[in-house]
Design a protein around this motif. Structure first.
Motif, PDB file in Angstrom:
ATOM      1  N   UNK A 136      44.181  45.551  30.905  1.00  0.00           N
ATOM      2  CA  UNK A 136      45.140  44.959  31.821  1.00  0.00           C
ATOM      3  C   UNK A 136      46.116  46.027  32.278  1.00  0.00           C
ATOM      4  N   UNK A 137      46.730  45.785  33.434  1.00  0.00           N
ATOM      5  CA  UNK A 137      47.757  46.685  33.924  1.00  0.00           C
ATOM      6  C   UNK A 137      49.073  46.425  33.210  1.00  0.00           C
ATOM      7  N   UNK A 138      49.770  47.494  32.897  1.00  0.00           N
ATOM      8  CA  UNK A 138      51.181  47.400  32.510  1.00  0.00           C
ATOM      9  C   UNK A 138      51.983  47.142  33.778  1.00  0.00           C
ATOM     10  N   UNK A 139      53.031  46.326  33.666  1.00  0.00           N
ATOM     11  CA  UNK A 139      53.925  46.113  34.792  1.00  0.00           C
ATOM     12  C   UNK A 139      55.360  46.170  34.301  1.00  0.00           C
ATOM     13  N   UNK A 140      56.164  47.010  34.925  1.00  0.00           N
ATOM     14  CA  UNK A 140      57.552  47.217  34.506  1.00  0.00           C
ATOM     15  C   UNK A 140      58.334  45.916  34.474  1.00  0.00           C
TER      16      UNK A 140
END
Length: 315
Positions: free
Chosen positions: A235-239
């Motif tokens: 999965x993508x990390x998202x700030x």
């Protein structure tokens, strides 16, 4: 009105697209941004000339958003050593076998004797959990870790992190634009807590939580599920929406489904205030007194060789 809307949307989209290209093409920023400028110039010409500006803008939006949303997270990049593996676990009744548990011994902030181990833990032996916050600059921003204590074994600490490639550095901006995958690290405290408190010289605090052993067990298993999920499907990390604080908040909803959203999910340095409001921080006294007792950085730096780190940092 339509003309005003066009001239409002075009620069907004240009700002988004330029930032996405800047993040995604670090080695070819000039040609990528140059191509964008040419494309936007064509859209402006279509608007001022033939009158097909909306069509041109729609085509540009579809092309760039289609490219951006086609980016998929991966497992096979050349990862930085400290995030090269994601914990996974096998649950058999009360026994959990963890693989890919990090046990680095840090020589300095960037160099370690690297080791990955397995851990076998008995969930009936969980006696509690601690929240650990680590601040390295702005006191409103903290990294969050959760450490689980056992009556018969050293603690296991979980940390949700960006999964950097070799040579990459953390970027909050990049975290908004699919620069990093999401990683879940399980480690011993001699590694992940000592690293932040001593060679990285961060301000580290350890807050005992009021979770019962059964509640701690539920959250522990949620971490195991997350690690297994990330091993199956990255999965993508998202700030903003998928960071160390928001993931812990999502996991904690297993205990309290109506746990409300709060600004501390963005300003993570305020998370202790949020948790104390709901009675989640153990101990007597005001929040300021709890913060004072929680500070472990100086103790960690003063630890003599050969001491048990997990025992030393706890009063």
């Amino acid at each position: 009105m339509k003309s005003l809307l066009f001239w409002l949307l075009l620069p907004l989209f240009l700002a988004w697209a330029a930032t996405a290209l800047w993040v995604q093409f670090p080695g070819a920023r000039a040609p990528a941004l140059g191509a964008l400028v040419v494309a936007v110039a064509v859209v402006v010409w279509l608007r001022l000339g033939p009158g097909w500006g909306w069509t041109g803008l729609a085509v540009l939006v579809l092309c760039l958003s289609g490219w951006y949303f086609s980016l998929v997270p991966r497992q096979d990049r050349d990862w930085a050593p400290d995030v090269s593996r994601i914990v996974r676990g096998e649950v058999a009744g009360d026994i959990v076998t963890l693989e890919n548990v990090r046990a680095f011994r840090w020589i300095d902030a960037d160099t370690a004797d690297e080791a990955w181990t397995s851990r076998r833990v008995d969930l009936t032996k969980i006696e509690g959990a601690d929240m650990i916050t680590s601040v390295w600059g702005n006191p409103l921003i903290a990294h969050l870790l959760v450490s689980f204590r056992f009556t018969d074994a050293p603690p296991v600490t979980f940390s949700v992190e960006i999964r950097r490639e070799k040579g990459e550095k953390f970027s909050a901006l990049g975290g908004f634009f699919r620069q990093f995958e999401l990683a879940l690290i399980a480690a011993d405290e001699d590694d992940i807590v000592q690293w932040r408190a001593v060679p990285r010289a961060e301000e580290v605090r350890l807050y005992p939580l009021t979770l019962t052993p059964d509640q701690a067990r539920q959250v522990f298993l949620q971490y195991v599920d997350l690690g297994n999920d990330l091993n199956r499907k990255p999965r993508w990390y998202n700030t903003l929406t998928s960071n160390c604080t928001t993931v812990v908040w999502q996991l904690s909803k297993v205990l309290s489904p109506d746990l409300p959203l709060d600004p501390s999910l963005l300003l993570s340095g305020r998370l202790p205030e949020y948790l104390d409001k709901f009675g989640a921080l153990a101990g007597e006294g005001t929040l300021a007194e709890k913060r004072g007792r929680a500070l472990i950085s100086a103790r960690a730096r003063a630890m003599p060789p050969g001491e048990d780190f997990a025992a030393w940092i706890r009063p």
